[in-house]
Design a protein around this motif. Structure first.
Motif, PDB file in Angstrom:
ATOM      1  N   GLY A 135      11.385  26.592   8.853  1.00  0.00           N
ATOM      2  CA  GLY A 135      10.643  27.055   7.669  1.00  0.00           C
ATOM      3  C   GLY A 135       9.655  25.975   8.231  1.00  0.00           C
TER       4      GLY A 135
ATOM      5  N   GLY B 168       0.487  17.192  -3.158  1.00  0.00           N
ATOM      6  CA  GLY B 168       1.224  17.782  -2.894  1.00  0.00           C
ATOM      7  C   GLY B 168       2.077  18.862  -3.084  1.00  0.00           C
TER       8      GLY B 168
ATOM      9  N   GLY C  26       4.758  18.664  -4.730  1.00  0.00           N
ATOM     10  CA  GLY C  26       5.601  18.093  -6.051  1.00  0.00           C
ATOM     11  C   GLY C  26       4.054  18.439  -7.590  1.00  0.00           C
TER      12      GLY C  26
ATOM     13  N   SER D 261       5.587  20.889 -10.833  1.00  0.00           N
ATOM     14  CA  SER D 261       5.255  19.958 -12.451  1.00  0.00           C
ATOM     15  C   SER D 261       3.679  20.596 -12.761  1.00  0.00           C
TER      16      SER D 261
ATOM     17  N   ALA E  68      -0.838  21.012   3.087  1.00  0.00           N
ATOM     18  CA  ALA E  68      -0.035  20.692   1.715  1.00  0.00           C
ATOM     19  C   ALA E  68       0.228  22.105   0.865  1.00  0.00           C
TER      20      ALA E  68
ATOM     21  N   ARG F 188       2.427  24.769  -0.604  1.00  0.00           N
ATOM     22  CA  ARG F 188       3.128  26.402   0.017  1.00  0.00           C
ATOM     23  C   ARG F 188       2.482  26.662   0.574  1.00  0.00           C
TER      24      ARG F 188
ATOM     25  N   GLY G 286       3.927  14.022  -5.626  1.00  0.00           N
ATOM     26  CA  GLY G 286       5.131  15.378  -4.590  1.00  0.00           C
ATOM     27  C   GLY G 286       4.440  15.763  -3.611  1.00  0.00           C
ATOM     28  N   ALA G 287       3.608  14.860  -2.705  1.00  0.00           N
ATOM     29  CA  ALA G 287       3.193  15.308  -1.291  1.00  0.00           C
ATOM     30  C   ALA G 287       4.796  14.326  -0.648  1.00  0.00           C
TER      31      ALA G 287
ATOM     32  N   ILE H  19       4.936   9.627  -6.251  1.00  0.00           N
ATOM     33  CA  ILE H  19       5.676   9.643  -7.255  1.00  0.00           C
ATOM     34  C   ILE H  19       6.301  11.186  -6.789  1.00  0.00           C
ATOM     35  N   LYS H  20       7.959  11.206  -6.934  1.00  0.00           N
ATOM     36  CA  LYS H  20       8.812  11.699  -6.583  1.00  0.00           C
ATOM     37  C   LYS H  20      10.111  11.888  -7.525  1.00  0.00           C
TER      38      LYS H  20
ATOM     39  N   GLY I 275      10.746  16.170   2.166  1.00  0.00           N
ATOM     40  CA  GLY I 275      10.450  17.303   1.568  1.00  0.00           C
ATOM     41  C   GLY I 275      10.411  18.989   1.900  1.00  0.00           C
TER      42      GLY I 275
HETATM   43  P1  NAP Z   1       6.883  18.276   0.999  1.00  0.00           P
HETATM   44  O1  NAP Z   1       7.003  17.781   2.162  1.00  0.00           O
HETATM   45  O2  NAP Z   1       7.234  20.004  -0.244  1.00  0.00           O
HETATM   46  O3  NAP Z   1       7.605  17.489  -0.286  1.00  0.00           O
HETATM   47  C1  NAP Z   1       6.944  17.765  -1.807  1.00  0.00           C
HETATM   48  C2  NAP Z   1       7.864  16.518  -2.015  1.00  0.00           C
HETATM   49  O4  NAP Z   1       7.856  16.805  -3.489  1.00  0.00           O
HETATM   50  C3  NAP Z   1       9.249  16.010  -1.793  1.00  0.00           C
HETATM   51  O5  NAP Z   1       9.626  15.592  -1.453  1.00  0.00           O
HETATM   52  C4  NAP Z   1       9.817  16.797  -3.780  1.00  0.00           C
HETATM   53  O6  NAP Z   1      10.559  15.515  -4.047  1.00  0.00           O
HETATM   54  C5  NAP Z   1       8.704  16.808  -5.065  1.00  0.00           C
HETATM   55  N1  NAP Z   1       7.829  17.388  -6.001  1.00  0.00           N
HETATM   56  C6  NAP Z   1       9.266  18.570  -6.180  1.00  0.00           C
HETATM   57  N2  NAP Z   1       9.056  18.976  -7.128  1.00  0.00           N
HETATM   58  C7  NAP Z   1       7.593  17.450  -8.068  1.00  0.00           C
HETATM   59  C8  NAP Z   1       7.816  17.643  -9.519  1.00  0.00           C
HETATM   60  N3  NAP Z   1       8.214  17.970  -9.838  1.00  0.00           N
HETATM   61  N4  NAP Z   1       7.401  16.624  -9.255  1.00  0.00           N
HETATM   62  C9  NAP Z   1       7.570  15.276  -8.705  1.00  0.00           C
HETATM   63  N5  NAP Z   1       7.406  15.755  -7.117  1.00  0.00           N
HETATM   64  C10 NAP Z   1       8.416  16.402  -6.277  1.00  0.00           C
HETATM   65  O7  NAP Z   1       5.727  18.613   0.259  1.00  0.00           O
HETATM   66  P2  NAP Z   1       3.731  18.696   1.127  1.00  0.00           P
HETATM   67  O8  NAP Z   1       4.102  17.132   1.315  1.00  0.00           O
HETATM   68  O9  NAP Z   1       3.098  19.562   0.406  1.00  0.00           O
HETATM   69  O10 NAP Z   1       4.327  19.110   2.622  1.00  0.00           O
HETATM   70  C11 NAP Z   1       4.295  20.888   2.631  1.00  0.00           C
HETATM   71  C12 NAP Z   1       5.329  21.130   3.454  1.00  0.00           C
HETATM   72  O11 NAP Z   1       5.033  22.606   3.226  1.00  0.00           O
HETATM   73  C13 NAP Z   1       4.618  20.687   4.733  1.00  0.00           C
HETATM   74  O12 NAP Z   1       5.983  20.819   5.391  1.00  0.00           O
HETATM   75  C14 NAP Z   1       4.606  22.028   5.337  1.00  0.00           C
HETATM   76  O13 NAP Z   1       4.757  22.499   7.006  1.00  0.00           O
HETATM   77  C15 NAP Z   1       5.305  23.345   4.832  1.00  0.00           C
HETATM   78  N6  NAP Z   1       4.709  24.414   4.571  1.00  0.00           N
HETATM   79  C16 NAP Z   1       3.660  24.830   4.051  1.00  0.00           C
HETATM   80  C17 NAP Z   1       3.215  25.975   3.299  1.00  0.00           C
HETATM   81  C18 NAP Z   1       1.476  24.861   3.598  1.00  0.00           C
HETATM   82  O14 NAP Z   1       0.886  27.107   3.756  1.00  0.00           O
HETATM   83  N7  NAP Z   1       0.421  24.689   2.704  1.00  0.00           N
HETATM   84  C19 NAP Z   1       3.941  26.896   4.168  1.00  0.00           C
HETATM   85  C20 NAP Z   1       4.773  27.066   3.952  1.00  0.00           C
HETATM   86  C21 NAP Z   1       6.010  25.301   4.145  1.00  0.00           C
HETATM   87  P3  NAP Z   1      11.951  15.638  -5.172  1.00  0.00           P
HETATM   88  O15 NAP Z   1      12.508  16.813  -4.916  1.00  0.00           O
HETATM   89  O16 NAP Z   1      12.586  14.158  -4.257  1.00  0.00           O
HETATM   90  O17 NAP Z   1      11.127  15.469  -6.077  1.00  0.00           O
END
Ligand code: NAP
Length: 460
Positions: free
Chosen positions: A204, A309, A311, A315, A343, A345, A384-385, A418-419, A425
């Motif tokens: 994923g 990130g 999150g 939100s 960061a 999706r 939220g990252a 902040i999460k 993730g």
């Molecule tokens: P992440 O690793 O998915 O982490 C997001 C964090 O946000 C989660 O740990 C979650 O923890 C928190 N969160 C969710 N809803 C929230 C809310 N309402 N308030 C506060 N926190 C919240 O995100 P990321 O660091 O941005 O990394 C992106 C990931 O997605 C990577 O693994 C990347 O490869 C993948 N991805 C990226 C894309 C793209 O093109 N950018 C596309 C698909 C996949 P809680 O549940 O504890 O709140």
């Protein structure tokens, strides 16, 4: 409409497509780019309809009406966080249309079809059909309909490559024996199955790159059909789509430190992803803090880097993030935003949200530039990252994130997370950072926590 007018209109459409790509490469001009692309497509479609004698207007109007009824609510209501899935579905339908038109063309030309036409049609049908199933699987993974984990079994690569090999062998047979129409559905079935295997084998976390590649395949397939139909605008639009998707996939592979060849052939994420299942977190505990504690730290900080990130997108906290930045800047603190290329999706996800909140573009720092600044930074606020900050990407070879460049937030003097919970993730990997002595965990919805933090800072 005569041939010359059609050519002129096609040139207008092509220029609009090229300008749209140029404009979409910068946040400031991206809306204009979107309009230019839409206008280009409208010109191309209307010109084509006017230039040819339409046999069944009822079918055209019916199809356009169904498309509008389905597409309009999706476009208006779709949350930004679901754009990758929607993009995957666009590729699925686009490539299916291209493959089906290719099949119709083939049967229409029979029995006098020539070798060149059969070879181009076979190639574009293989690409079109595999993109269709691949995109459907990418959609299902991103939407959480099926698990994001790669489907791994012994001999997976051999099975995948043999499936593609049979499809290609059937295409060669068809080219050598163009009148053997029964081969086409079998070739299509193998291509469909290969698309399924290709994306099922990818984790994923690599879906963004996969979607860019599928985008490229769909474009190349459309360009191939353009040659058969002798439609210049389809050739150019397909080539632009194919090449831009390819370049995007290359850039993203570099950003995630993936081998591009592996992504191309679906060999990514095949490592048994032993996601750290330290449910007990190895006996370690993370320290939970209140917004008042964070406000005290921030009021003494001279430099802050905000790390947004996924999150933040969930939100919809981008406006209150900007408000927080304004307040701490007002206290004499330097504020920057660290932008990781994946960061959120979708590529550029954070840039779009922060631009919507009117964050000055100069404050956005790309990963390569900002990483050297963390050791001198007083506070990194992670909103939220998660994955994009996970040091396991540097240190743990068994982590699904290993090798992906990350933001070095752990090097900041204090890290505020902040999460809502201790949940991992997107990749499912536990984050070491939560347990470090200089980390302050603040649990709650990002928008609410940040609003409370702003209020606490204003109260002094
Ligand atoms: P992440 O690793 O998915 O982490 C997001 C964090 O946000 C989660 O740990 C979650 O923890 C928190 N969160 C969710 N809803 C929230 C809310 N309402 N308030 C506060 N926190 C919240 O995100 P990321 O660091 O941005 O990394 C992106 C990931 O997605 C990577 O693994 C990347 O490869 C993948 N991805 C990226 C894309 C793209 O093109 N950018 C596309 C698909 C996949 P809680 O549940 O504890 O709140």
């Amino acid at each position: 409409m005569n041939e010359t007018d059609l050519e002129y209109l096609y040139i207008v459409a092509i220029v609009l497509f090229i300008l749209s790509l140029r404009w979409m490469s910068e946040v400031k001009t991206s809306r204009r780019g979107n309009w230019a692309a839409s206008a280009g497509m409208a010109v191309a479609v209307v010109a084509t309809l006017l230039a040819f004698q339409i046999q069944r207007i009822d079918l055209l109007v019916g199809a356009a009406a169904i498309g509008t009824i389905v597409g309009l609510p999706i476009a208006l209501k779709l949350p930004m966080t679901a754009v990758p899935q929607r993009t995957a579905m666009s590729h699925a339908f686009g490539s299916l249309a291209v493959a089906l038109v290719g099949a119709a063309e083939y049967y229409q030309y029979l029995p006098t079809i020539d070798t060149f036409t059969t070879s181009v049609l076979s190639a574009e049908m293989i690409l079109g059909f595999l993109t269709f199933t691949g995109s459907c699987i990418a959609f299902a993974k991103l939407q959480g309909l099926i698990p994001g984990k790669p489907l791994v079994y012994p001999g997976r690569i051999i099975v995948s490559l043999s499936t593609l090999g049979v499809a290609v062998a059937l295409a060669v047979y068809l080219v050598l024996n163009p009148t053997q129409g029964f081969v086409l559905p079998i070739m299509a079935a193998f291509a469909l199955f290969f698309g399924f295997l290709l994306v099922m084998g990818i984790g994923g976390a690599d879906m963004p790159t996969v979607i860019a590649i599928l985008n490229s395949y769909a474009g190349i397939s459309a360009a191939g059909l353009g040659f058969v139909l002798d439609n210049k605008v389809l050739i150019v639009a397909g080539a632009l789509d194919g090449s831009s998707g390819f370049v995007l996939a290359l850039i993203m592979s570099q950003a995630m430190n993936r081998s591009f060849i592996n992504v191309l052939f679906g060999a990514v994420g095949s490592k048994t992803t032993k996601v750290s299942e330290d449910a007990s977190h190895g006996g370690r505990t993370a320290q939970s803090y209140t917004v008042e504690d964070v406000a005290t730290v921030l009021s003494n900080a001279r430099s802050v880097i905000i790390v947004p990130g996924y999150g933040m997108a969930v939100s919809q906290a981008q406006h209150v993030v900007k408000e927080l930045a304004d307040v701490i800047q007002g206290l004499g603190c330097d504020v920057k935003y660290a932008i990781h290329p994946v960061a959120g999706r979708m590529p550029g996800h954070m840039n779009v949200l922060l631009a919507e909140a009117q964050v000055p573009y100069e404050q956005l720092w790309e990963m390569d530039r900002v990483n050297s600044l963390f050791p001198e930074t007083d506070v990194a606020i992670v909103v939220g990252a998660n994955d994009v900050t996970n040091p396991a990407a540097r240190t743990k070879p068994d982590s699904p994130l290993y090798g992906m460049p990350v933001l070095d937030v752990d090097k900041a003097k204090t890290v505020v997370f902040i999460k809502r919970s201790m949940n991992p993730g997107f990749s499912g990997a536990d984050n070491e950072l939560f347990y470090l002595p200089n980390t302050m965990m603040v649990f709650g919805d990002a928008k609410r926590v940040l609003a409370d933090l702003v209020a606490a800072l204003k109260k002094g």
